[in-house]
Design a protein around this motif. Structure first.
Motif, mmCIF file in Angstrom:
data_model
loop_
_atom_site.group_PDB
_atom_site.id
_atom_site.type_symbol
_atom_site.label_atom_id
_atom_site.label_comp_id
_atom_site.label_asym_id
_atom_site.label_seq_id
_atom_site.Cartn_x
_atom_site.Cartn_y
_atom_site.Cartn_z
ATOM 1 N N ILE A 98 -4.198 -7.169 -0.510
ATOM 2 C CA ILE A 98 -5.283 -7.594 0.287
ATOM 3 C C ILE A 98 -6.392 -6.851 0.357
ATOM 4 O O ILE A 98 -7.800 -7.193 -0.257
ATOM 5 C CB ILE A 98 -4.787 -8.194 1.644
ATOM 6 N N CYS A 99 -6.076 -5.629 0.661
ATOM 7 C CA CYS A 99 -7.165 -4.373 0.791
ATOM 8 C C CYS A 99 -7.679 -4.195 -0.662
ATOM 9 O O CYS A 99 -9.114 -4.079 -0.950
ATOM 10 C CB CYS A 99 -6.762 -3.229 1.139
ATOM 11 N N ASP A 100 -6.749 -4.201 -1.710
ATOM 12 C CA ASP A 100 -7.323 -3.879 -3.072
ATOM 13 C C ASP A 100 -8.291 -5.056 -3.707
ATOM 14 O O ASP A 100 -9.167 -4.748 -4.448
ATOM 15 C CB ASP A 100 -6.059 -3.533 -3.718
ATOM 16 N N GLU A 101 -8.076 -6.252 -3.257
ATOM 17 C CA GLU A 101 -8.833 -7.254 -3.755
ATOM 18 C C GLU A 101 -10.174 -7.213 -3.138
ATOM 19 O O GLU A 101 -11.186 -7.444 -3.734
ATOM 20 C CB GLU A 101 -8.310 -8.698 -3.302
ATOM 21 N N VAL A 102 -10.148 -6.992 -1.976
ATOM 22 C CA VAL A 102 -11.636 -6.705 -1.270
ATOM 23 C C VAL A 102 -12.443 -5.569 -1.751
ATOM 24 O O VAL A 102 -13.432 -5.910 -1.734
ATOM 25 C CB VAL A 102 -11.309 -6.808 0.349
ATOM 26 N N VAL A 103 -11.613 -4.443 -1.939
ATOM 27 C CA VAL A 103 -12.287 -3.292 -2.343
ATOM 28 C C VAL A 103 -11.791 -2.845 -3.645
ATOM 29 O O VAL A 103 -11.042 -1.616 -3.729
ATOM 30 C CB VAL A 103 -12.501 -2.202 -1.070
ATOM 31 N N PRO A 104 -12.168 -3.350 -4.654
ATOM 32 C CA PRO A 104 -11.467 -3.067 -6.013
ATOM 33 C C PRO A 104 -11.917 -1.541 -6.387
ATOM 34 O O PRO A 104 -13.079 -1.397 -6.168
ATOM 35 C CB PRO A 104 -12.201 -4.211 -7.026
ATOM 36 N N GLY A 105 -11.270 -0.976 -7.103
ATOM 37 C CA GLY A 105 -11.433 0.400 -7.519
ATOM 38 C C GLY A 105 -11.520 1.393 -6.267
ATOM 39 O O GLY A 105 -11.601 2.639 -6.751
ATOM 40 N N ARG A 106 -10.859 1.043 -5.377
ATOM 41 C CA ARG A 106 -10.697 2.185 -4.428
ATOM 42 C C ARG A 106 -9.150 2.056 -4.049
ATOM 43 O O ARG A 106 -8.467 0.887 -3.426
ATOM 44 C CB ARG A 106 -11.369 1.993 -3.007
#
Length: 651
Positions: free
Chosen positions: A585-593
């Motif tokens: 979920i976090c990776d989808e919201v903040v791609p590249g981080r």
């Protein structure tokens, strides 16, 4: 309208109107009040206030999150000649600090708030060792869901020159600066907004702006009440979690009037990029009011182009200039004209400078903001108060029936702003181009972030307890990004050691700023010394200019590499299946981080909108299992996973 001399008259005049307000709490969760019901509930709240001992002229702080309860108390105060003071309700230290400062500035008046917020501010003061103040504040506060009063309300006769309400500067946790507005001020501006917008007979409005902001309260509530229009109100939190719902509701309600500052368009575009553009009909939208922060032309064009297939016309964008001191509106373009801009050379926009037009790729594109609204005058003055000619940058002065007579109990602010003969210095700089006002920036160093004004000294004060951020060793500055009027927040820290040792300071300051104020520092940079004027004042503008000119590019790149290397070397602990889902979920919201499972979400530079999107993702996967405030208690992926596993047994 004849016979309307106060805001109370304006609501009373609409009692028989079939229209009213719809409060949007979710996609399928709405509440409604027609104007008769709003008036009746306001009288009920006035009875409560009077039973609490409140009388004409008393101040009432509204620290109320729920829009319906906010308006019931707001109108109850208006009916009773009690002066409402809206303050944005929340749980962050910056929000609680602002509440406390305003409460003290107003000599500790009554506060209406949800019990949870009363408890939070009491704990906030006790943790600072101010137990006596905590007890006094708790005694002045009462619930936003009070029992009915024993006696009916008594409505006094109001005068147009009575104070209607006080608007305190948005975003500032420093010395309170309350704009005092009379009924006459607000009504003059409402009438100017109505004529300047060329309202039709049956406009329909939709807003997610907070009612503690002048655009939300005056532009998208009081103006609509005055005209008897139907309007729909979302909470900013709902918009933050579900920006596409804003568009969906605009189509569903056939809204003709919308509003948003820059960050709202950006947030919506990010949601469209992630989820796709919804199939909607937005052809009914007539005006989208764009103000509250410097307008970014490229972002506006991207928003309009992206939504063109929905029928949203390019001419709907209504770029306006306003400020709390003008009640709200100061200049409007012609409705339906669309966005108009001018490109000028950078670095030549000080007071008295003649603007040099520049069409090169390095030019600064600025927005033309129209002409003064009815009953308002605008003057561009040099530092001696003399008018400047067209194409010359001057200080923006305003006067008119809508302009405040001054700030509440603040002689210093009044001395700096009130110029005599009714003129008020807005603190903005601008020039005239083809008869239209163009704003170039602030005379002082206020930083615009996400539609709010933040004073650099307040940001610095929030961090002064941290190593490396002591007084006069830290400077916060708003830096203009290339080709836009958007500002990035940069922190400059006096540091003379090895860059490797600075990385931890940068990480700590960025995390603390995000946790304490909900702000994201684009950069935290070391400087060898703090530039100051001969009188000892920090030269924040000099640092900002040096940053914009690339003087810090090399050290910023080295610091980025260092931080990236350190993060890559961190061991990744084993995680549960729930933690893996949370990380997705976090990776989808903040791609590249690459967010680690033990990274504190408040310390890695996420914005409040990104945190809200993460909460939305969790809510979709585990409905009704996690409150937004739980993120403060369980700020890492592993901590959240353990909470969901052990405490609520997720489905």
């Amino acid at each position: 309208m004849s016979g309307i001399r106060t805001l109370a008259d304006a609501l009373d005049a609409q009692i028989d109107s079939p229209n009213g307000i719809v409060f949007i709490d979710g996609a399928h969760d709405e509440r409604g009040l027609n104007y008769r019901m709003l008036s009746k509930s306001a009288e009920g709240r006035l009875a409560v206030l009077q039973q609490q001992g409140m009388r004409r002229g008393d101040h009432l702080i509204l620290f109320v999150e729920d829009n319906m309860r906010f308006l019931q108390f707001f109108w109850g105060a208006i009916y009773g000649a009690i002066v409402p003071v809206p303050i944005a309700a929340g749980a962050t230290p910056a929000q609680l600090e602002k509440l406390v400062r305003v409460w003290r500035h107003l000599d500790e008046p009554r506060i209406v708030a949800a019990p949870k917020h009363i408890e939070r501010v009491r704990d906030f003061l006790e943790q600072r060792g101010e137990a006596d103040a905590a007890a006094r504040l708790a005694d002045t506060a009462f619930s936003d869901e009070p029992p009915a009063a024993d006696q009916p309300a008594e409505r006094p006769v109001l005068d147009a020159q009575d104070t209607a309400f006080i608007q305190f500067s948005s975003g500032s946790t420093g010395d309170p600066k309350g704009v005092v507005l009379s009924h006459a001020n607000v009504l003059a501006n409402i009438q100017a907004i109505s004529s300047g917008s060329r309202f039709g007979a049956d406009e329909i409005a939709l807003s997610w702006m907070p009612l503690t902001h002048d655009m939300g309260l005056i532009g998208f509530h009081l103006t609509l009440v005055y005209n008897g229009f139907a309007h729909h109100l979302m909470t900013p939190d709902l918009f933050a979690r579900r920006p596409l719902l804003w568009l969906e509701k605009a189509a569903e309600t056939r809204a003709t009037l919308l509003c948003s500052p820059n960050f709202g368009y950006r947030h919506t575009l990010r949601a469209i990029a992630a989820k796709g553009r919804p199939e909607l009909d937005l052809s009914r939208v007539r005006l989208i009011y764009n103000g509250a922060e410097p307008i970014a032309p490229a972002l506006v064009r991207e928003f309009l182009d992206t939504l063109a297939p929905t029928g949203l016309a390019g001419e709907t964008m209504f770029a306006v200039y306003g400020l709390a001191e003008a009640s709200l509106a100061a200049t409007f373009p012609a409705p339906g004209r669309g966005l108009r801009t001018v490109s000028v050379a950078r670095g030549e926009l000080g007071v008295g400078d003649t603007v040099r037009y520049d069409d090169s790729t390095h030019a600064l594109e600025l927005v033309c903001l129209g002409t003064p609204v009815a009953a308002t005058e605008v003057r561009l003055a040099d530092d001696n108060g003399q008018a400047v000619g067209d194409g010359v940058v001057g200080r923006v002065w305003i006067r008119g029936a809508n302009v405040t007579a001054g700030y509440h109990d603040n002689p210093q602010a009044n001395a700096g702003a009130l110029m005599g003969d009714g003129w008020l210095d807005t603190g903005d700089l601008g020039f005239y181009h083809d008869g239209e006002l163009v704003i170039t920036g602030r005379a002082k160093e206020i930083i615009f972030v996400n539609g709010q004004n933040h004073y650099p000294q307040d940001i610095e004060a929030l961090l002064q307890d941290l190593p490396g951020a002591e007084l006069n060793k830290l400077a916060a500055a708003g830096v203009q990004a290339p080709s836009t009027t958007e500002q990035a927040l940069v922190l400059f820290v006096v540091f003379r050691g090895h860059l490797e040792d600075f990385a931890e300071i940068a990480r700590t300051l960025r995390g603390a700023l995000n946790q304490r104020a909900g702000l994201v520092a684009t950069r935290v940079l070391p400087i060898s010394r703090m530039p100051k004027t001969t009188s000892g004042k920090l030269q924040r503008a000099l640092l900002a200019r040096q940053y914009a000119e690339g003087e810090f590019d090399e050290i910023a790149a080295r610091l980025d590499t260092l931080l990236a290397t350190e993060e890559a070397e961190q061991p990744v602990p084993a995680s549960t299946d729930i933690a893996a889902e949370l990380k997705r979920i976090c990776d989808e919201v903040v791609p590249g981080r690459d967010i680690g499972v033990d990274d504190d979400l408040f310390e890695i530079g996420l914005s409040s909108l990104e945190l809200a999107q993460i909460h939305e993702g969790i809510e979709n996967r585990w409905p009704d299992r996690l409150e937004m405030t739980d993120l403060f208690e369980y700020p890492t992926i592993n901590a959240l996973a353990a909470y969901l596993q052990d405490e609520v047994a997720p489905a």
